[in-house]
Each structure stands twice: as C-alpha cells, then as structure tokens.
Design an enzyme around this catalytic site. Structure first.
Site, PDB file in Angstrom:
ATOM      1  N   HIS A  89       0.844  -1.142  -0.051  1.00  0.00           N
ATOM      2  CA  HIS A  89       0.015  -0.062   0.063  1.00  0.00           C
ATOM      3  C   HIS A  89       0.838   1.429   0.035  1.00  0.00           C
ATOM      4  O   HIS A  89       2.131   1.200   0.483  1.00  0.00           O
ATOM      5  CB  HIS A  89      -0.848  -0.025   1.179  1.00  0.00           C
ATOM      6  CG  HIS A  89      -0.077   0.103   2.495  1.00  0.00           C
ATOM      7  ND1 HIS A  89       0.302   1.257   3.003  1.00  0.00           N
ATOM      8  CD2 HIS A  89       0.005  -0.764   3.328  1.00  0.00           C
ATOM      9  CE1 HIS A  89       0.923   0.983   4.115  1.00  0.00           C
ATOM     10  NE2 HIS A  89       0.878  -0.276   4.284  1.00  0.00           N
ATOM     11  N   GLU A 192      -1.733  -7.261   7.618  1.00  0.00           N
ATOM     12  CA  GLU A 192      -0.241  -7.062   8.239  1.00  0.00           C
ATOM     13  C   GLU A 192      -0.513  -7.836   9.374  1.00  0.00           C
ATOM     14  O   GLU A 192      -1.440  -8.517   9.865  1.00  0.00           O
ATOM     15  CB  GLU A 192      -0.283  -5.695   8.334  1.00  0.00           C
ATOM     16  CG  GLU A 192       1.011  -5.069   9.072  1.00  0.00           C
ATOM     17  CD  GLU A 192       2.133  -5.359   7.970  1.00  0.00           C
ATOM     18  OE1 GLU A 192       2.410  -6.769   8.200  1.00  0.00           O
ATOM     19  OE2 GLU A 192       2.848  -4.642   7.470  1.00  0.00           O
TER      20      GLU A 192
END
Length: 324
Positions: A89, A192
């Site tokens: 990202h 994550e």
C-alpha cells in the site's frame, strides 16, 4: 474475475520454489535499497525463452506470458506455476505517525492509540503522498499494458482501508486488452501483522462494504474483526504460517496464472519468506513480481508453536525525551 472456489476439506499444503532468471528482484546481486521498480518496469529481465518463435516479433512481456503459460500447461500433476504481483500500500497516516514520533515511541505507545495530535491512524487511510504513489503504479500498468504485460486474473486485496484504496487507485479505469475488469477480492489472511497496533485492526465487514461497494468479500468473512487482539502482537513465525496458509488457499482454488496481491510490508515479507524468495524491502507503494512453482503435498502445513507477543515493548528513552 471468477471468484475462486472454496478450498476443499482435507489435509494438504503446498511447497514453493521461486524460479530465478525472470525478474531482477529475484536475483541475488540486485540491491533492493537502490532498485526502482517504476524505472525498471516491474523488473522483467530482457532475455529469450525456449518457447520464442523466430518467425514472430513480439514484446518482451508477450514472450514472457506465452512462456509462463507453456510452463504451467506442461507442469506435472500436482504442480502449478503462478506470477504473483505483490503490491505494498501507499503511505498511510500510521507511517506518518511512526516517522513523527520515532519507532520506539510508536511501538510502545502511539501505535496502540486510534490517533493523536490531529492524526487518525486506526485502520489508516492513505495520505496524499500515498495516493500519488498508487497513481504512479496505475501509470506504470497503463504503460506496460500497451507492451503486453499479462492482465491479473484475480485482484486479491487485504481488508484494511489503505490497501483497498491503493488497489483502487492502482487498477481502476485501466483498459485491459482481454476485456477483464478490475474487481477486488478481499482476503482476510492477506493482512499485516495482527494485534496491538490499531492501524492493523480492520473495520467491520458492513463498514467496508458501505465504503467500498464494488469489492467482494471472501466466503465466511466475519462482520467484526476476529483476528486482531489488543494485547498480543503476532510473532513473525505465526505471520509467515498465516501467509503460507493464504498461498495454499490461492494455489488450491485459483486456476489463474497471473495474480495481483495488494498488501503490506510485513505480509509481503512473509509471503517472500514462505515461497523461499530472497528478502527484498519495498518502499510504500512498491510492487514486486515473483514467479512461483508450487507442488501439492497431502499433509497439513506445520503450525509453529505459539510464541510470546512481539509487542508492545517497554517504553524507555524515547518517551522520557518526549516528556521533557
């Protein structure tokens, strides 16, 4: 995009092997601290393939795609080959906060807050810079599509807001030559490291669908976040196991050869570790393609023993300095 079928029940996992000689990032002599995937056009190595035809003139990407499909079609039973475009990202507000307060103070205090001092980072959004980083990836795809880069057959995305925003800015509006459309498919395990840091706590499924109505949630996606724990930070061994499970699922259920996975630095690091790729650091917004051969094994993936939490650490000099 055809939604991958649910994985069948039964004990199995995949053993992975990275095929070198195709992307510069997989070569041991490539310096990841200096490598620029934008200038290097994803890092595809300029070379010939055994499947090249001397009677046809085509782009490097088209030769590559034809060669990879040939390898996949001629794989032995239980084996398959896929190209994974792993995208991190763009910059999020949690990245800004960690830079502002320092990593030690971030890890031991600020990462456990929803925000501070006018900055909000719980399930963080992209910053303006993060949006520009994703748009740069969009421009690269737009350029390389004209050169024959194969269109991803599935767009897997982490359920965190910053990854969905990144995938949207990277792929929405692209004209794919095969008529394919960008349709993000949300995978819970693509996240994550879990726990403690509020930036890694996802929003509810209902909020995600309300905010991003064009996405598809995988089957069984819970409304509340059932994986994030307030007081236990997922150790690296557990994260690599989780991402290995994700890859088992993808290789088992997705017949596609070229796949996009939009995720996070830690998750991508664990994917690289799970497939046996060299460590390769990505800047925010970075993309690394990996060519993987997988072999199905009729045994469960070995689960590591539960280790102590990786956080939060005790605050020391960093917070003392802030107090002064």
């Amino acid at each position: 995009m055809s939604v991958p079928t649910p994985a069948p029940t039964g004990a199995f996992h995949y053993e992975f092997e990275v095929l070198q000689g195709y992307f510069k990032q997989s070569e041991n002599d490539t310096d990841d601290s200096e490598f620029d995937f934008l200038k290097e056009k994803f890092g595809l190595i300029d070379r010939t393939y055994p499947t090249d035809s001397s009677s046809t003139s085509s782009s490097q990407w088209k030769h590559f795609a034809a060669h990879i499909r040939h390898l996949n079609q001629n794989s032995t039973t239980g084996e398959s080959i896929k190209v994974l475009f792993l995208g991190r990202h763009g910059q999020g507000w949690h990245n800004v906060a960690e830079t502002k307060y320092g990593t030690e103070a971030w890890d031991c205090k600020y990462s456990m807050l929803d925000g501070y001092d006018g900055i909000h980072w719980s399930d963080a959004n992209l910053t303006e810079l993060g949006q520009e980083q994703a748009k740069a990836v969009h421009a690269l795809w737009e350029s390389e599509l004209k050169e024959g880069i194969p269109t991803p057959e599935t767009f897997y995305v982490s359920p965190l807001t910053r990854t969905i925003e990144t995938a949207d800015l990277s792929f929405k509006g692209l004209q794919f030559g095969d008529g394919r459309e960008y349709k993000p498919f949300i995978k819970e395990l693509l996240r994550e490291a879990l726990g403690v840091h509020t930036c890694d706590r996802r929003s509810t499924a209902s909020h995600i669908l309300q905010t991003f109505p064009h996405i598809t949630l995988e089957a069984g996606f819970s409304d509340p976040d059932l994986l994030w724990e307030e007081d236990y930070r997922e150790p690296r061994s557990a994260r690599t196991y989780r991402l290995g499970q994700l890859l088992d699922d993808i290789f088992e259920t997705d017949d596609g050869v070229f796949l996009s996975l939009t995720s996070h630095s830690g998750a991508i690091g664990s994917i690289l570790e799970a497939v046996g790729h060299r460590a390769f650091s990505l800047q925010t917004g970075g993309v690394i393609p990996v060519l993987v051969r997988a072999k199905r094994v009729d045994e469960e993936r070995v689960k590591p023993a539960k280790e102590p939490s990786e956080g939060p650490p005790a605050c020391k000099e960093a917070l003392a300095a802030l107090a002064n």
